[in-house]
Write a protein that holds these residues in place. Structure first.
Motif, short mmCIF file in Angstrom:
data_model
loop_
_atom_site.label_atom_id
_atom_site.label_comp_id
_atom_site.label_asym_id
_atom_site.label_seq_id
_atom_site.Cartn_x
_atom_site.Cartn_y
_atom_site.Cartn_z
N GLN B 114 -25.79 13.03 8.26
CA GLN B 114 -24.52 13.71 8.38
C GLN B 114 -24.59 15.10 8.98
O GLN B 114 -25.48 15.87 8.63
CB GLN B 114 -24.01 13.90 6.98
N VAL B 131 -25.24 4.26 10.80
CA VAL B 131 -25.15 4.27 9.35
C VAL B 131 -25.61 5.66 8.93
O VAL B 131 -26.78 5.99 9.05
CB VAL B 131 -26.07 3.21 8.74
N VAL B 132 -24.66 6.49 8.49
CA VAL B 132 -24.96 7.91 8.33
C VAL B 132 -25.16 8.26 6.85
O VAL B 132 -24.36 7.89 6.01
CB VAL B 132 -23.84 8.77 8.92
N PHE B 133 -26.25 8.96 6.55
CA PHE B 133 -26.60 9.29 5.17
C PHE B 133 -26.47 10.79 4.93
O PHE B 133 -26.54 11.59 5.86
CB PHE B 133 -28.03 8.84 4.88
N PRO B 134 -26.35 11.16 3.64
CA PRO B 134 -26.21 12.59 3.34
C PRO B 134 -27.46 13.41 3.66
O PRO B 134 -27.36 14.57 3.97
CB PRO B 134 -25.94 12.61 1.83
N ASP B 138 -32.86 10.05 2.57
CA ASP B 138 -32.06 8.83 2.40
C ASP B 138 -32.13 7.98 3.66
O ASP B 138 -32.30 6.76 3.59
CB ASP B 138 -30.59 9.19 2.14
#
Lengths: 246, 240
Positions: B114, B131-134, B138
């Motif tokens: 992100q 597919v976006v992660f914090p 992750d």
């Protein structure tokens, strides 16, 4: 027309609702909205089913089966849903067989979205088991005895007498849990599921319009929950019989 | 007291050591800033998605967190020049994935983090399913679990991840040509940019390039000397 208004608002006031005029942001936001609605609907139905199955087995004659239901309820009720989601996606997901992704590569059999539905259904289902149990225990025992003396089998007794009455009794508690479930879908953001919060945070981390997106999120969730509550309310009124709930 | 927003998931620029302390190349720079002013240093972990907001709200005074210097961000954050670092965009993928060029990403699941400035560009140009992660860990976990075919990020981090010698990454590579080079900047609030604080940071940044401090830090943290730093070091030395 609307797009032009919001573009002007941004230029003149610096209030940037990019989802209303930027094609790319709007597409992301709508995808997020649809994903949230989809996860909510599927999880609500699956959790209701799980609750019904669970409560049926909770009244089973076999001690093992009863214990299994208790264990399921305790496990999913007593651990944070975010931990459950991460566990399923990061720990279990990698162990499952993979399928071809159509590009010559392999992809896990369950996507993040599918895992979110699995985890949220199990989580809400555990609460539903308890909610239904409360409803069933509130059905007067005289009613059940009367039905048994008329020769009802356990299945027919459940289907035609206990569940319909129990359902009316536990609707308020069920409403609470389902509203909670809709709000809990935001956790899917942590495993990269493109739901509303994810879409919003994608947009604000690029467009830097946190305040506007937060307000938009607030309004969107209030509306989503309002729709659910309205549906449940209609249903409750439609099922009303004098003497049971109100 | 100076509060500096730093990364804690971006090894070795800013990361957590087992004792829970944040250390890294950028943390050394933050320490240098605090020492120069002669105040206590407070490190505040930030992410790509929240660092500019933290600065605006006054929770931090400086961003020193792998921040790319883009025109959009300049409207909100004061960017200190000369830029202290540079990176470009690339992907980390399994060797067996056989990704040869950027266009191979079309329709494939690609992990991202992100708040990265290139997410939008990559998704518009090459149409992967992002597919976006914090956070970085992750996204890397998801890549390890085969939840995506590649991880799109700064080539600096990918190179150092691969060079770290972790057997986990033995079958992975950085297969594409890096593109969209981006300078990193220290960020301050816009009204500090031309004030004494901004001026001080600019002077320090010149000094870091000129004295070779940044190159030394790369060596210290096991990073290969980057072309940008070598070039800038030459430029400032020649310029007196």
């Amino acid at each position: 027309m609307i797009a032009a208004f919001f573009e002007r608002l941004n230029d003149a006031q610096g209030i940037n609702f990019s989802v209303f005029y930027d094609e790319f942001d709007r597409a992301r936001f709508l995808t997020g909205l649809w994903t949230t609605i989809y996860i909510s609907i599927v999880s609500i139905l699956a959790s209701l089913l799980l609750g019904l199955i669970g409560v049926w087995f909770a009244g089973s004659r076999s001690r093992i089966v009863r214990l299994l239901v208790r264990a399921y309820v305790q496990l999913f009720r007593n651990t944070p849903p975010l931990v459950q989601l991460s566990f399923f996606y990061f720990a279990v997901g990698g162990l499952l067989p993979t399928i071809s992704d159509g590009h010559g590569g392999q992809t896990p059999i369950l996507s993040g979205t599918a895992w979110a539905i699995v985890a949220l259904s199990l989580f809400a289902g555990a609460f539903n088991v308890e909610i239904f149990r409360a409803g069933i225990e509130a059905v007067p025992s005289t009613m059940i005895e009367a039905a048994e003396s008329l020769g009802y089998t356990r299945l027919r007794l459940y289907r035609e007498i206990v569940i319909p009455l129990a359902f009316r009794i536990c609707l308020p508690a069920l409403n609470n849990n389902l509203v909670n479930l809709v709000k809990t879908t935001t956790l899917a953001y942590a495993i990269g599921v493109p739901e509303l919060l994810y879409a919003a945070s994608q947009i604000w981390s690029e467009t830097l319009n946190i305040r506007e997106m937060m307000n938009l999120l607030l309004v969107t969730y209030v509306l989503l929950v309002a729709v659910l509550v309205w549906i449940m309310g209609r249903w409750e009124r439609a099922m009303r019989i004098p003497g049971y709930s109100w | 007291m100076v509060a500096v927003g730093v990364k804690n998931d971006y090894k070795p620029w800013g990361f957590l050591e087992p004792s829970g302390q944040i250390i890294g190349l950028e943390i050394d720079l933050a320490k240098a800033v605090a020492d120069k002013i002669g105040v206590k240093l407070e490190l505040v972990p930030v992410t790509g998605a929240n660092r500019m907001e933290f600065l605006k709200q006054g929770r931090i005074d400086v961003i020193l967190a792998t921040m790319g210097d883009t025109p959009e961000r300049r409207k909100i954050v004061g960017m200190i020049e000369p830029n202290y670092y540079a990176s470009a965009t690339n992907i980390l993928a399994q060797k067996s994935a056989n990704l040869k060029q950027w266009t191979d990403l079309k329709g494939r699941k690609v992990c991202a983090v992100q708040g990265a400035y290139f997410n939008r560009r990559v998704s518009q140009l090459y149409n992967p399913e992002l597919v976006v992660f914090p956070s970085v860990p992750d996204a890397l976990n998801a890549l390890q679990g085969n939840n995506c075919v590649a991880f799109v990020f700064d080539d600096t981090l990918i190179v150092s991840t691969l060079a770290g010698g972790d057997p986990k990454w033995a079958d992975y590579e950085m297969p594409l040509a890096s593109e969209d080079p981006q300078l990193w900047a220290i960020g301050v609030r816009l009204d500090d940019l031309d004030g004494s604080f901004g001026k001080l940071l600019k002077e320090m940044s010149v000094e870091w390039h000129k004295s070779g401090k940044l190159l030394e830090l790369e060596t210290k943290w096991g990073i290969k000397q980057s072309p940008y730093l070598i070039e800038t070091n030459k430029k400032f030395k020649a310029g007196g």
